[in-house]
Design a protein around this motif. Structure first.
Motif, PDB file in Angstrom:
ATOM      1  N   UNK A   6      17.859 -22.693   0.564  1.00 40.69           N
ATOM      2  CA  UNK A   6      18.509 -23.993   0.488  1.00 40.69           C
ATOM      3  C   UNK A   6      17.901 -24.854   1.595  1.00 40.69           C
ATOM      4  N   UNK A   7      18.150 -26.178   1.475  1.00 35.86           N
ATOM      5  CA  UNK A   7      17.562 -27.093   2.460  1.00 35.86           C
ATOM      6  C   UNK A   7      18.651 -27.946   3.090  1.00 35.86           C
ATOM      7  N   UNK A   8      18.728 -27.912   4.411  1.00 35.70           N
ATOM      8  CA  UNK A   8      19.730 -28.688   5.152  1.00 35.70           C
ATOM      9  C   UNK A   8      19.032 -29.802   5.906  1.00 35.70           C
ATOM     10  N   UNK A   9      19.472 -31.049   5.623  1.00 31.69           N
ATOM     11  CA  UNK A   9      18.807 -32.193   6.233  1.00 31.69           C
ATOM     12  C   UNK A   9      19.755 -32.925   7.184  1.00 31.69           C
ATOM     13  N   UNK A  10      19.290 -33.207   8.373  1.00 33.13           N
ATOM     14  CA  UNK A  10      20.044 -34.003   9.343  1.00 33.13           C
ATOM     15  C   UNK A  10      19.274 -35.300   9.555  1.00 33.13           C
ATOM     16  N   UNK A  11      19.961 -36.420   9.224  1.00 39.03           N
ATOM     17  CA  UNK A  11      19.243 -37.684   9.090  1.00 39.03           C
ATOM     18  C   UNK A  11      19.887 -38.773   9.941  1.00 39.03           C
ATOM     19  N   UNK A  50      14.748 -31.201   9.060  1.00 37.71           N
ATOM     20  CA  UNK A  50      15.091 -30.403   7.892  1.00 37.71           C
ATOM     21  C   UNK A  50      14.996 -28.916   8.181  1.00 37.71           C
ATOM     22  N   UNK A  51      16.062 -28.188   7.852  1.00 36.60           N
ATOM     23  CA  UNK A  51      16.049 -26.736   7.998  1.00 36.60           C
ATOM     24  C   UNK A  51      15.898 -26.061   6.638  1.00 36.60           C
ATOM     25  N   UNK A  52      14.985 -25.127   6.563  1.00 38.26           N
ATOM     26  CA  UNK A  52      14.882 -24.244   5.407  1.00 38.26           C
ATOM     27  C   UNK A  52      15.777 -23.046   5.705  1.00 38.26           C
ATOM     28  N   UNK A  53      16.680 -22.734   4.772  1.00 37.33           N
ATOM     29  CA  UNK A  53      17.659 -21.670   5.022  1.00 37.33           C
ATOM     30  C   UNK A  53      17.558 -20.630   3.913  1.00 37.33           C
ATOM     31  N   UNK A  54      17.353 -19.363   4.258  1.00 39.49           N
ATOM     32  CA  UNK A  54      17.301 -18.355   3.200  1.00 39.49           C
ATOM     33  C   UNK A  54      18.674 -18.188   2.560  1.00 39.49           C
ATOM     34  N   UNK A  55      18.674 -17.978   1.278  1.00 39.77           N
ATOM     35  CA  UNK A  55      19.927 -17.836   0.531  1.00 39.77           C
ATOM     36  C   UNK A  55      20.444 -16.402   0.683  1.00 39.77           C
ATOM     37  N   UNK A  56      21.605 -16.250   1.310  1.00 41.94           N
ATOM     38  CA  UNK A  56      22.159 -14.921   1.618  1.00 41.94           C
ATOM     39  C   UNK A  56      22.354 -14.073   0.361  1.00 41.94           C
ATOM     40  N   UNK A  69      15.764 -27.513  -5.094  1.00 44.74           N
ATOM     41  CA  UNK A  69      16.567 -26.732  -4.139  1.00 44.74           C
ATOM     42  C   UNK A  69      17.983 -27.264  -4.072  1.00 44.74           C
ATOM     43  N   UNK A  70      18.886 -26.399  -3.657  1.00 47.34           N
ATOM     44  CA  UNK A  70      20.202 -26.881  -3.268  1.00 47.34           C
ATOM     45  C   UNK A  70      20.034 -27.541  -1.907  1.00 47.34           C
ATOM     46  N   UNK A  71      20.205 -28.860  -1.878  1.00 53.67           N
ATOM     47  CA  UNK A  71      19.924 -29.635  -0.664  1.00 53.67           C
ATOM     48  C   UNK A  71      21.191 -30.307  -0.161  1.00 53.67           C
ATOM     49  N   UNK A  88       0.835  -1.202   0.000  1.00 53.57           N
ATOM     50  CA  UNK A  88       0.000   0.000   0.000  1.00 53.57           C
ATOM     51  C   UNK A  88       0.874   1.258   0.000  1.00 53.57           C
ATOM     52  N   UNK A  89       1.991   1.185   0.696  1.00 54.31           N
ATOM     53  CA  UNK A  89       2.872   2.354   0.807  1.00 54.31           C
ATOM     54  C   UNK A  89       3.772   2.482  -0.428  1.00 54.31           C
ATOM     55  N   UNK A  90       4.171   1.356  -0.974  1.00 51.46           N
ATOM     56  CA  UNK A  90       5.011   1.378  -2.183  1.00 51.46           C
ATOM     57  C   UNK A  90       4.275   0.662  -3.315  1.00 51.46           C
ATOM     58  N   UNK A  91       3.368   1.383  -3.989  1.00 49.17           N
ATOM     59  CA  UNK A  91       2.518   0.726  -4.993  1.00 49.17           C
ATOM     60  C   UNK A  91       3.325   0.070  -6.114  1.00 49.17           C
ATOM     61  N   UNK A  92       4.507   0.584  -6.415  1.00 48.17           N
ATOM     62  CA  UNK A  92       5.310  -0.058  -7.460  1.00 48.17           C
ATOM     63  C   UNK A  92       6.330  -1.033  -6.877  1.00 48.17           C
ATOM     64  N   UNK A  93       6.198  -1.333  -5.603  1.00 51.57           N
ATOM     65  CA  UNK A  93       7.160  -2.211  -4.945  1.00 51.57           C
ATOM     66  C   UNK A  93       7.000  -3.673  -5.344  1.00 51.57           C
ATOM     67  N   UNK A  94       8.085  -4.413  -5.201  1.00 50.34           N
ATOM     68  CA  UNK A  94       8.064  -5.849  -5.431  1.00 50.34           C
ATOM     69  C   UNK A  94       8.337  -6.489  -4.074  1.00 50.34           C
ATOM     70  N   UNK A  95       7.487  -7.434  -3.677  1.00 48.39           N
ATOM     71  CA  UNK A  95       7.765  -8.008  -2.360  1.00 48.39           C
ATOM     72  C   UNK A  95       8.270  -9.439  -2.436  1.00 48.39           C
ATOM     73  N   UNK A  96       9.065  -9.775  -1.454  1.00 54.99           N
ATOM     74  CA  UNK A  96       9.756 -11.060  -1.375  1.00 54.99           C
ATOM     75  C   UNK A  96       9.560 -11.620   0.017  1.00 54.99           C
ATOM     76  N   UNK A  97       9.275 -12.905   0.100  1.00 56.29           N
ATOM     77  CA  UNK A  97       9.238 -13.557   1.396  1.00 56.29           C
ATOM     78  C   UNK A  97      10.291 -14.655   1.427  1.00 56.29           C
ATOM     79  N   UNK A  98      11.148 -14.599   2.421  1.00 56.62           N
ATOM     80  CA  UNK A  98      12.148 -15.645   2.667  1.00 56.62           C
ATOM     81  C   UNK A  98      11.777 -16.321   3.982  1.00 56.62           C
ATOM     82  N   UNK A  99      11.862 -17.643   4.011  1.00 54.62           N
ATOM     83  CA  UNK A  99      11.597 -18.357   5.259  1.00 54.62           C
ATOM     84  C   UNK A  99      12.886 -18.931   5.822  1.00 54.62           C
ATOM     85  N   UNK A 100      12.948 -18.979   7.144  1.00 55.37           N
ATOM     86  CA  UNK A 100      14.083 -19.626   7.795  1.00 55.37           C
ATOM     87  C   UNK A 100      15.059 -18.612   8.359  1.00 55.37           C
ATOM     88  N   UNK A 101      16.123 -19.072   8.938  1.00 53.21           N
ATOM     89  CA  UNK A 101      16.450 -20.450   9.119  1.00 53.21           C
ATOM     90  C   UNK A 101      15.471 -21.073  10.105  1.00 53.21           C
TER      91      UNK A 101
END
Lengths: 326, 326
Positions: B196-201, B169-175, B226-228, B135-148
């Motif tokens: 990226x996805x980090x799995x401990x098994x 499994x950890x979801x890790x945002x790509x820096x 994903x890079x796993x 609403x504040x930046x009508x021409x803005x592009x938004x991004x959602x990163x999850x994790x770590x």
């Protein structure tokens, strides 16, 4: 909706540009206390009117965005204009907000208008985040850091010193303090612990630089309580490197959850703005939309950003918002 | 206000703890589909009831917080319970939110109750920030990163592989992607570019580790895009180092203002959570307060976080909020 702009400084210009970004808004005119013919707008075909003619436009303005200063303009203007218009302002004297609110609320209620005060980013978006964070983390401690950005008040204070031709002051958040908060150390911090002040100063020929630097660094309230650096630059350097109005800051809230408060939870909200007045103007435009909606629903009285549901800021329908953004 | 908890898994326990942090709330009871005597609460003196007795408590629950799963529980439970209670849920199947909304809205309107669905942090606080920012930046592009953070769904997917005893499994945002967005490069990014996805098994004795790693990395939808990385650990290591449920993420919105879009403006909202379910529970508790307020005002029907004004989440009065937080 038809938007009027009352006052045409940096903020008013920003609102003019913000309206261009919002397809559901139209700029019907700019009102100024200066001679109207002395203004040249950024938008062709938009009329400029003398401020004292504002009442002639009672029926052609849906929302009036008041772009005056908080010190003397807005405490007068907003209650007065709310008698005849739905209005938005950016009143930012934190300590006087409830007084301003009461005056505006009375005028708006009596005349059946909607007024929204103190929109912008602080007060404004930062306030929202303080409220959301403290509601979600009841034991949280919140911190507000400002900058890196230009403080107009501090720049003006330097300019008033004898021998100073021009100056620009940046408020800079202290990285060490920021890191401590992010690490969950919940430190006790004064404003001076949280910020440093960087001053870029142009002096008149023959001025005593050492004395000026000393006067700046020891100035009470403005600089004495901060780590302050003073750099002397030429007029050209100031213009080339320090003519923008960037700003920003961070609101952080750290709290704990768990049976023994064993889990740390951190909420961080950060703004990084190339143009402080243009960003503030964009916030005002979004809240002008909300004011319009409230007015359409027959509401009246004064509101702040804390009283407005997020959905009322968006041009999208509630159903579209749920589908796209929720 | 008297809060009931319906469902007592990680989230229900979190709500129990959240209520302790809010002086204006009281836990009146926990409802469970398991044998009530099999539950031991964290709070002394709070009764546990069989879920099918819920209607007996129609008049003693102000707000019922429904802590069921989104796949099968909530689509049934929330519309049904909204016939007799003011309710909050954390329905998080983004694609089905409007369907769920309609079912709950119908039930709540018909019976004169208030329901709030999809509270939490995504959907929830992240959604708010997407709406405010756009609403504040009508021409803005938004991004959602999850994790770590720990993804339960991805951890479960690994556990279903033959020879796997346990996994996290950890979801890790790509820096690199995060930095590009923060720098205003407005990159085009797939979910796989952003994470990226980090799995401990932990595997059973004699299991073919190479084959298991291959099965994980090539699993469609979950890991193939994903890079796993897969790290084999002992049961003890998994317990010692990976037993928490941390999570978090970042919502970023970058836009421009200015006559020639010459000013970049960035809004960033970040969560860093030691406990995902406890933080989500704290959000549910804050929205339970809002539901109570709406109900007191005689409202009815379904709402989401986008429809709630920030002030309704706080125990403080509007005047106190303006004085302390605006």
């Amino acid at each position: 909706m038809k938007i009027g702009i009352y006052g045409y400084g940096n903020l008013g210009k920003g609102v003019e540009l913000a309206i261009r970004q919002n397809a559901d808004m139209e700029l019907m005119g700019v009102f100024t206390r200066r001679p109207p013919e002395s203004l040249s707008l950024l938008t062709e075909g938009v009329p400029v009117y003398a401020a004292d003619r504002i009442l002639e436009f009672k029926d052609s303005v849906d929302v009036l965005v008041i772009c005056g200063g908080s010190a003397t303009d807005l405490p007068q203007m907003t209650p007065q204009l709310a008698q005849n218009f739905h209005v938005v302002d950016s009143f930012d004297t934190h300590a006087a907000i409830n007084t301003h609110f009461s005056a505006v609320d009375e005028a708006a209620k009596e005349s059946g208008h909607v007024a929204l005060i103190s929109a912008g980013w602080d007060p404004g978006l930062f306030s929202l985040n303080r409220v959301y964070a403290s509601a979600v983390l009841p034991n949280g401690v919140d911190y507000t850091f400002w900058g890196k950005g230009v403080s107009q008040g501090h720049s003006d204070a330097i300019r008033r010193i004898d021998g100073v031709k021009d100056a620009r002051q940046y408020t800079v958040p202290c990285e060490k303090a920021l890191t401590a908060v992010r690490n969950g150390e919940a430190p006790t911090l004064t404003t001076g612990d949280k910020h440093t002040r960087e001053c870029f100063v142009v002096v008149e020929e023959g001025a005593d630089k050492e004395k000026i630097a000393e006067q700046i660094k020891t100035m009470p309230n403005y600089f004495a309580d901060y780590h302050t650096t003073v750099t002397f630059v030429t007029e050209e350097e100031l213009k080339a490197n320090h003519s923008g109005l960037p700003h920003g800051g961070v609101v952080l809230c750290g709290g704990t959850t768990g049976a023994d408060n064993e889990h740390r939870q951190l909420i961080e909200y950060r703004l990084q703005l190339d143009s402080n007045p243009e960003f503030t103007a964009n916030v005002l435009a979004a809240y002008a939309r909300a004011v319009y909606r409230l007015a359409q629903r027959g509401e009246s009285g004064c509101r702040t950003v804390l009283d407005i549901a997020p959905s009322d800021l968006s041009p999208l329908s509630s159903e579209a918002l749920r589908a796209k953004m929720l």
